[in-house]
Each structure stands twice: as structure tokens, then as C-alpha cells.
Design an enzyme around this catalytic site. Sequence first.
Site, PDB file in Angstrom:
ATOM      1  N   THR A   1       0.822  -1.193   0.035  1.00  0.00           N
ATOM      2  CA  THR A   1      -0.412   0.225   0.094  1.00  0.00           C
ATOM      3  C   THR A   1       0.520   1.111   0.344  1.00  0.00           C
ATOM      4  O   THR A   1       1.736   1.471   0.600  1.00  0.00           O
ATOM      5  CB  THR A   1      -0.901   0.228   1.846  1.00  0.00           C
ATOM      6  N   ASP A   2       0.577   2.721  -0.388  1.00  0.00           N
ATOM      7  CA  ASP A   2       1.140   3.327  -0.273  1.00  0.00           C
ATOM      8  C   ASP A   2       1.017   4.292   0.893  1.00  0.00           C
ATOM      9  O   ASP A   2       1.600   5.495   1.194  1.00  0.00           O
ATOM     10  CB  ASP A   2       0.309   4.958  -1.378  1.00  0.00           C
ATOM     11  N   GLU A   3       0.483   3.502   2.361  1.00  0.00           N
ATOM     12  CA  GLU A   3       0.301   4.231   3.149  1.00  0.00           C
ATOM     13  C   GLU A   3       1.441   3.968   3.889  1.00  0.00           C
ATOM     14  O   GLU A   3       1.701   4.744   4.716  1.00  0.00           O
ATOM     15  CB  GLU A   3      -0.956   3.393   4.055  1.00  0.00           C
TER      16      GLU A   3
ATOM     17  N   LYS B   1       2.457  -3.069   7.334  1.00  0.00           N
ATOM     18  CA  LYS B   1       2.492  -2.976   6.029  1.00  0.00           C
ATOM     19  C   LYS B   1       3.423  -3.202   6.101  1.00  0.00           C
ATOM     20  O   LYS B   1       4.591  -3.451   4.583  1.00  0.00           O
ATOM     21  CB  LYS B   1       1.185  -2.680   5.124  1.00  0.00           C
TER      22      LYS B   1
ATOM     23  N   TYR C   1      -2.006  -0.292  11.178  1.00  0.00           N
ATOM     24  CA  TYR C   1      -2.138  -1.091   9.466  1.00  0.00           C
ATOM     25  C   TYR C   1      -0.946  -1.388   8.682  1.00  0.00           C
ATOM     26  O   TYR C   1      -0.458  -1.572   8.338  1.00  0.00           O
ATOM     27  CB  TYR C   1      -3.278  -0.500   9.139  1.00  0.00           C
TER      28      TYR C   1
HETATM   29  P1  NAD Z   1      -9.432  -7.065   2.273  1.00  0.00           P
HETATM   30  O1  NAD Z   1      -9.859  -6.923   3.778  1.00  0.00           O
HETATM   31  O2  NAD Z   1     -10.662  -7.127   0.728  1.00  0.00           O
HETATM   32  O3  NAD Z   1      -9.600  -8.475   1.699  1.00  0.00           O
HETATM   33  C1  NAD Z   1      -8.412  -9.488   2.545  1.00  0.00           C
HETATM   34  C2  NAD Z   1      -8.607 -11.430   2.321  1.00  0.00           C
HETATM   35  O4  NAD Z   1      -7.360 -11.853   3.212  1.00  0.00           O
HETATM   36  C3  NAD Z   1      -9.750 -12.029   2.690  1.00  0.00           C
HETATM   37  O5  NAD Z   1     -10.306 -12.410   1.903  1.00  0.00           O
HETATM   38  C4  NAD Z   1      -9.504 -12.005   3.599  1.00  0.00           C
HETATM   39  O6  NAD Z   1     -10.318 -13.760   4.302  1.00  0.00           O
HETATM   40  C5  NAD Z   1      -8.051 -12.312   3.514  1.00  0.00           C
HETATM   41  N1  NAD Z   1      -7.068 -12.997   5.401  1.00  0.00           N
HETATM   42  C6  NAD Z   1      -6.880 -12.601   6.179  1.00  0.00           C
HETATM   43  N2  NAD Z   1      -6.703 -12.379   6.477  1.00  0.00           N
HETATM   44  C7  NAD Z   1      -5.688 -13.676   5.865  1.00  0.00           C
HETATM   45  C8  NAD Z   1      -4.585 -14.903   6.743  1.00  0.00           C
HETATM   46  N3  NAD Z   1      -4.073 -15.454   7.827  1.00  0.00           N
HETATM   47  N4  NAD Z   1      -4.882 -15.882   6.200  1.00  0.00           N
HETATM   48  C9  NAD Z   1      -5.629 -15.975   5.050  1.00  0.00           C
HETATM   49  N5  NAD Z   1      -6.486 -15.487   4.400  1.00  0.00           N
HETATM   50  C10 NAD Z   1      -6.451 -13.490   5.202  1.00  0.00           C
HETATM   51  O7  NAD Z   1      -8.376  -6.508   1.416  1.00  0.00           O
HETATM   52  P2  NAD Z   1      -7.989  -5.883  -0.217  1.00  0.00           P
HETATM   53  O8  NAD Z   1      -8.975  -4.561   0.011  1.00  0.00           O
HETATM   54  O9  NAD Z   1      -8.602  -6.541  -1.211  1.00  0.00           O
HETATM   55  O10 NAD Z   1      -6.696  -5.907   0.378  1.00  0.00           O
HETATM   56  C11 NAD Z   1      -5.138  -6.395  -0.514  1.00  0.00           C
HETATM   57  C12 NAD Z   1      -4.456  -6.471  -0.311  1.00  0.00           C
HETATM   58  O11 NAD Z   1      -3.865  -5.329  -1.085  1.00  0.00           O
HETATM   59  C13 NAD Z   1      -3.454  -5.823   1.247  1.00  0.00           C
HETATM   60  O12 NAD Z   1      -2.445  -6.554   1.094  1.00  0.00           O
HETATM   61  C14 NAD Z   1      -4.134  -4.706   1.000  1.00  0.00           C
HETATM   62  O13 NAD Z   1      -3.007  -4.147   1.810  1.00  0.00           O
HETATM   63  C15 NAD Z   1      -3.320  -4.476  -0.403  1.00  0.00           C
HETATM   64  N6  NAD Z   1      -3.496  -2.733  -0.151  1.00  0.00           N
HETATM   65  C16 NAD Z   1      -4.992  -2.418  -0.319  1.00  0.00           C
HETATM   66  C17 NAD Z   1      -5.130  -0.820  -1.183  1.00  0.00           C
HETATM   67  C18 NAD Z   1      -6.798  -0.866  -1.003  1.00  0.00           C
HETATM   68  O14 NAD Z   1      -7.736   0.718  -1.295  1.00  0.00           O
HETATM   69  N7  NAD Z   1      -8.095  -1.895  -0.656  1.00  0.00           N
HETATM   70  C19 NAD Z   1      -5.089  -0.704  -1.541  1.00  0.00           C
HETATM   71  C20 NAD Z   1      -3.262  -0.772  -1.767  1.00  0.00           C
HETATM   72  C21 NAD Z   1      -3.427  -2.255  -1.388  1.00  0.00           C
HETATM   73  O1  DAU Z   2      -4.334   4.124   0.286  1.00  0.00           O
HETATM   74  C1  DAU Z   2      -4.031   3.062   0.530  1.00  0.00           C
HETATM   75  C2  DAU Z   2      -5.243   2.299   1.579  1.00  0.00           C
HETATM   76  O2  DAU Z   2      -6.520   2.157   1.032  1.00  0.00           O
HETATM   77  C3  DAU Z   2      -5.174   0.070   1.702  1.00  0.00           C
HETATM   78  O3  DAU Z   2      -3.472   0.486   1.925  1.00  0.00           O
HETATM   79  C4  DAU Z   2      -5.995   0.865   2.803  1.00  0.00           C
HETATM   80  O4  DAU Z   2      -6.171  -1.376   2.772  1.00  0.00           O
HETATM   81  C5  DAU Z   2      -7.375   1.146   2.659  1.00  0.00           C
HETATM   82  O5  DAU Z   2      -8.858   0.255   3.315  1.00  0.00           O
HETATM   83  C6  DAU Z   2      -7.391   2.221   2.311  1.00  0.00           C
HETATM   84  O6  DAU Z   2      -7.265   2.837   3.531  1.00  0.00           O
HETATM   85  P1  DAU Z   2      -7.970   4.340   3.940  1.00  0.00           P
HETATM   86  O7  DAU Z   2      -7.774   4.078   5.340  1.00  0.00           O
HETATM   87  O8  DAU Z   2      -8.158   5.598   2.689  1.00  0.00           O
HETATM   88  O9  DAU Z   2      -9.502   4.052   3.237  1.00  0.00           O
HETATM   89  P2  DAU Z   2     -10.945   3.651   3.473  1.00  0.00           P
HETATM   90  O10 DAU Z   2     -12.061   3.553   2.810  1.00  0.00           O
HETATM   91  O11 DAU Z   2     -11.372   3.216   5.398  1.00  0.00           O
HETATM   92  O12 DAU Z   2     -10.634   5.450   4.178  1.00  0.00           O
HETATM   93  C7  DAU Z   2     -11.067   6.508   3.146  1.00  0.00           C
HETATM   94  C8  DAU Z   2     -11.033   7.888   4.073  1.00  0.00           C
HETATM   95  O13 DAU Z   2     -12.399   7.814   4.278  1.00  0.00           O
HETATM   96  C9  DAU Z   2     -10.418   8.409   5.181  1.00  0.00           C
HETATM   97  O14 DAU Z   2      -9.594   9.370   4.914  1.00  0.00           O
HETATM   98  C10 DAU Z   2     -10.860   7.553   6.356  1.00  0.00           C
HETATM   99  C11 DAU Z   2     -12.785   8.513   5.582  1.00  0.00           C
HETATM  100  N1  DAU Z   2     -13.671   7.636   6.176  1.00  0.00           N
HETATM  101  C12 DAU Z   2     -13.814   6.978   6.379  1.00  0.00           C
HETATM  102  C13 DAU Z   2     -14.908   5.878   6.241  1.00  0.00           C
HETATM  103  C14 DAU Z   2     -14.851   4.291   6.646  1.00  0.00           C
HETATM  104  C15 DAU Z   2     -14.448   8.539   6.098  1.00  0.00           C
HETATM  105  O15 DAU Z   2     -14.711   9.296   6.433  1.00  0.00           O
HETATM  106  N2  DAU Z   2     -15.556   7.928   6.611  1.00  0.00           N
HETATM  107  C16 DAU Z   2     -15.439   6.963   7.288  1.00  0.00           C
HETATM  108  O16 DAU Z   2     -16.856   5.654   7.106  1.00  0.00           O
END
Ligand code: NAD
Ligand code: DAU
Length: 348
Positions: free
Chosen positions: A131-133, A160, A156
Site C-alpha cells: 500500500t501507499d500508506e 504493511k 495498519y
Molecule cells: P480485503 O480485506 O478485502 O481482503 C483480504 C483477504 O485476505 C480476505 O479474503 C481475507 O479472508 C484474507 N485473509 C485475511 N487474513 C488472512 C489470513 N490470516 N490467512 C489467509 N487469508 C487471510 O483486502 P483488499 O482491500 O482486497 O486488500 C488486498 C491487499 O491489497 C492487502 O494486502 C492490502 O494491504 C493491499 N492494498 C489494498 C488497497 C485498498 O485500497 N483496498 C490499496 C493498496 C493495497
Molecule cells: O491507500 C491505500 C489504502 O486505502 C489501503 O492500503 C487500505 O487497505 C484501504 O482500506 C484504504 O485505506 P483508507 O483508510 O484510506 O480507506 P477508507 O475507505 O477506510 O477511508 C478513506 C477515507 O475516508 C479516509 O480518509 C477515512 C475516511 N472515512 C472512512 C470511513 C470508513 C470517513 O470519513 N468515514 C468513514 O466511515
Amino acid sequence: MKKNILITGGAGFIGSHVVALFVKKYPDYHIINLDALTYAGNLENLKEIENASNYTFEKVDILDEAELTRVFHTHQVTDVIHLAAESHVDRSITDPLAFVRTNVIGTVNLLNAAKTYWKEYEKHLFYHVSTDEVYGSLDDGGFFLETTSYDPQSPYSASKASSDHFVRAYNNTYKLRIVISNCSNNYGPNQFPEKLIPLCINNIKNNKPLPVYGKGENIRDWLYVVDHARAIDVVFHSGKNGETYNIGGFNEWKNIDIVRVLCEVMDKKLGREKGESEKLITFVKDRAGHDHRYAIDASKIQKELDWEPSLQFEEGIEKTVDWYLGNETWLENVTSGNYQKYYEEHYE
Ligand code: NAD
Ligand code: DAU
């Protein structure tokens, strides 16, 4: 070349799109989806490909070392694309250890399984999806580059960042072939409605308050999930050993503006009067340690691997809203059970 690719977290949001893309696009590859099916994992996300002959599902926790060894041997795994993780920042604030377990220890378990099973490292690849975080938080200027120092701010992102460091350490120490990509915020079908966009879509639909943290001034860079899956395909096939690739949408939005766009689109789709859904916007207590801004400079992947986003944001949001409105059963299933309890504890 025939490959047996282990994709972890394939039942989750991004993983399900990656699995579907690889299963359909590469009939010669055997795709093994390894997922523990936590609250975020959902096999309904994989209906389209679940019966494909080049697809296998393994319900395994990456904390279970013996099971990982079995899976590597059974399927003669040649490559790994690792997405399994605890992914929600808010949950990491209430339970950081769960994030250390899965994201850090789970990743090291997987690295160990690959390191032990593989014999000639140059023939295999361990791809870590991150992630970019990990880069921390930006002020209003500048972008995250691949060379930006790590400065994670939430449990988180700290977990990562730690897993990224372990992956690089295995490259340096044991010469395992690795690549890492760091992506910005994804949105699109299959995303669990704890994240901002699907949470708002679900709440607008049900006439529930739209909880905006703080003043809604925080900025995120949004990318349609299918474009992330396309980028993962490109990095997997053409990324260079030991390299990092930033992936982003060149698409920055303040949270409050995103919520307003969603209200506008939903008003149209639901036949509501313009401005009706906006009345649901509710400013709530800010997230602890809330990162101000993320913005990716994705020129490296653009120039070196010829990838760029294919969808404009307006089109992506429209597709996303249509998907959630067209998949009511999916939404009902994932918001039954423990969802209500999480929601009440977190917001009420
Ligand atoms: P998600 O939470 O939707 O899915 C995570 C998956 O991992 C689920 O299917 C869960 O069952 C599985 N999992 C969790 N713990 C596990 C364990 N101990 N063993 C096996 N499986 C397990 O997550 P996502 O949003 O699809 O993110 C996927 C990956 O991409 C993550 O590594 C996250 O850090 C990264 N990522 C997410 C975003 C985003 O915006 N969602 C952005 C950049 C990177
Ligand atoms: O940048 C990549 C990341 O983006 C991933 O690595 C994470 O897995 C993914 O969850 C996401 O993180 P964020 O914290 O940015 O996403 P989220 O959707 O939780 O929140 C987006 C923005 O909205 C953040 O500034 C918090 C805000 N927010 C979120 C929720 C859930 C609200 O204002 N209200 C809310 O209820």
C-alpha cells in the site's frame, strides 16, 4: 510457460479481481487461491470462475505453517502473489495485534514456505502487494515516489511497512526473487462496506447517516480495482527483481467531495430528488492519527511497464454504484452476521 501461481487473499476485494483476471487470461496457469475466509473473504466474489479447470481454492490461514508447506508441495507452487492481509485502518486502531499476526507473521510464514520449497530461486517470483500508506502522510504538495522513505502512521500501515521490509530482507539475504507494488485507494465491485465508498453506497441506499470523519478534508488518490489488477498482471510478468512499483490513479479527491459525488449519482439512480441524499452527510469524530493526504506518482510503472489506468473516475463510480445496486443479495449477505455489531461499536 506453465506456472502454478499461489494467490493469497483471493476471496477478498482486490484478490478476487486478480484471481478472475489470471484464471481467464492465462488458461495455461494453474491458479491456487489461498484464503482463510475472514469476515472480508467471500467466495461469492469468485462465482464467475469457481468451476474453471485451472482454478483451485484452499481455505488456509497464512499463520498455519504446516498447511502452507502442504499447499506448496501439493500444487508445486512456482510463484506467489501475496494479497492476504488485514486491510482496514479503523480495525487496526482497535486491534493492532491482529494486524501484526496476519500482515507481519503471516507474510514471514509465506516467505519461509517459498524459501524452503523452491530450490532454484531465479525460476520463481514472490510478489508482495502493498500500500501507499507505508510512505506516511503528505501535506498539500508533493507525491509518493518509490524512493520516498517509509514513515507509516497507523498500526495498519506499520504492519504493511514491516512486511515490505521482510520481503526485501529475503531478497537481500537469501536472494529470493521478489517484487513489491504500493498502490493507492481502490474502489469497485466486491469491496466490503466498511471502506468509505461502499459504506456510503450502502448507507445512502438504506437512508442511513453518511459518517464523514473530521471535516472531510482528507485526500485520497482513487483507482478502479480492475486497473489495479491489470497493474499486478504487468508487474508480475515484467517487473524487475528487487524493484518496487507505485500504482495510482492520478485521481485525488477530498473525502467530502467523494461523498457528494456518490450522493449525486445515487439520487439519479434511485430516482430521488437532487440533493436528497446529501442530507444524510454527518460529520463525526475524526479517525485517530488520520493521515491527511496520499498521492502516488505512478510514472515509473507508466514508463517502464507501459501501464496506466484505463477508466475515468466518473465511469468507475458509475460502474461501482450500478454493481452494488445490482447485487443486493451480496450486500445483504455481507452486512448480516457481525457487520451490524461492528457498525454499532464503531459509529454509534
Ligand atoms: P480485503 O480485506 O478485502 O481482503 C483480504 C483477504 O485476505 C480476505 O479474503 C481475507 O479472508 C484474507 N485473509 C485475511 N487474513 C488472512 C489470513 N490470516 N490467512 C489467509 N487469508 C487471510 O483486502 P483488499 O482491500 O482486497 O486488500 C488486498 C491487499 O491489497 C492487502 O494486502 C492490502 O494491504 C493491499 N492494498 C489494498 C488497497 C485498498 O485500497 N483496498 C490499496 C493498496 C493495497
Ligand atoms: O491507500 C491505500 C489504502 O486505502 C489501503 O492500503 C487500505 O487497505 C484501504 O482500506 C484504504 O485505506 P483508507 O483508510 O484510506 O480507506 P477508507 O475507505 O477506510 O477511508 C478513506 C477515507 O475516508 C479516509 O480518509 C477515512 C475516511 N472515512 C472512512 C470511513 C470508513 C470517513 O470519513 N468515514 C468513514 O466511515
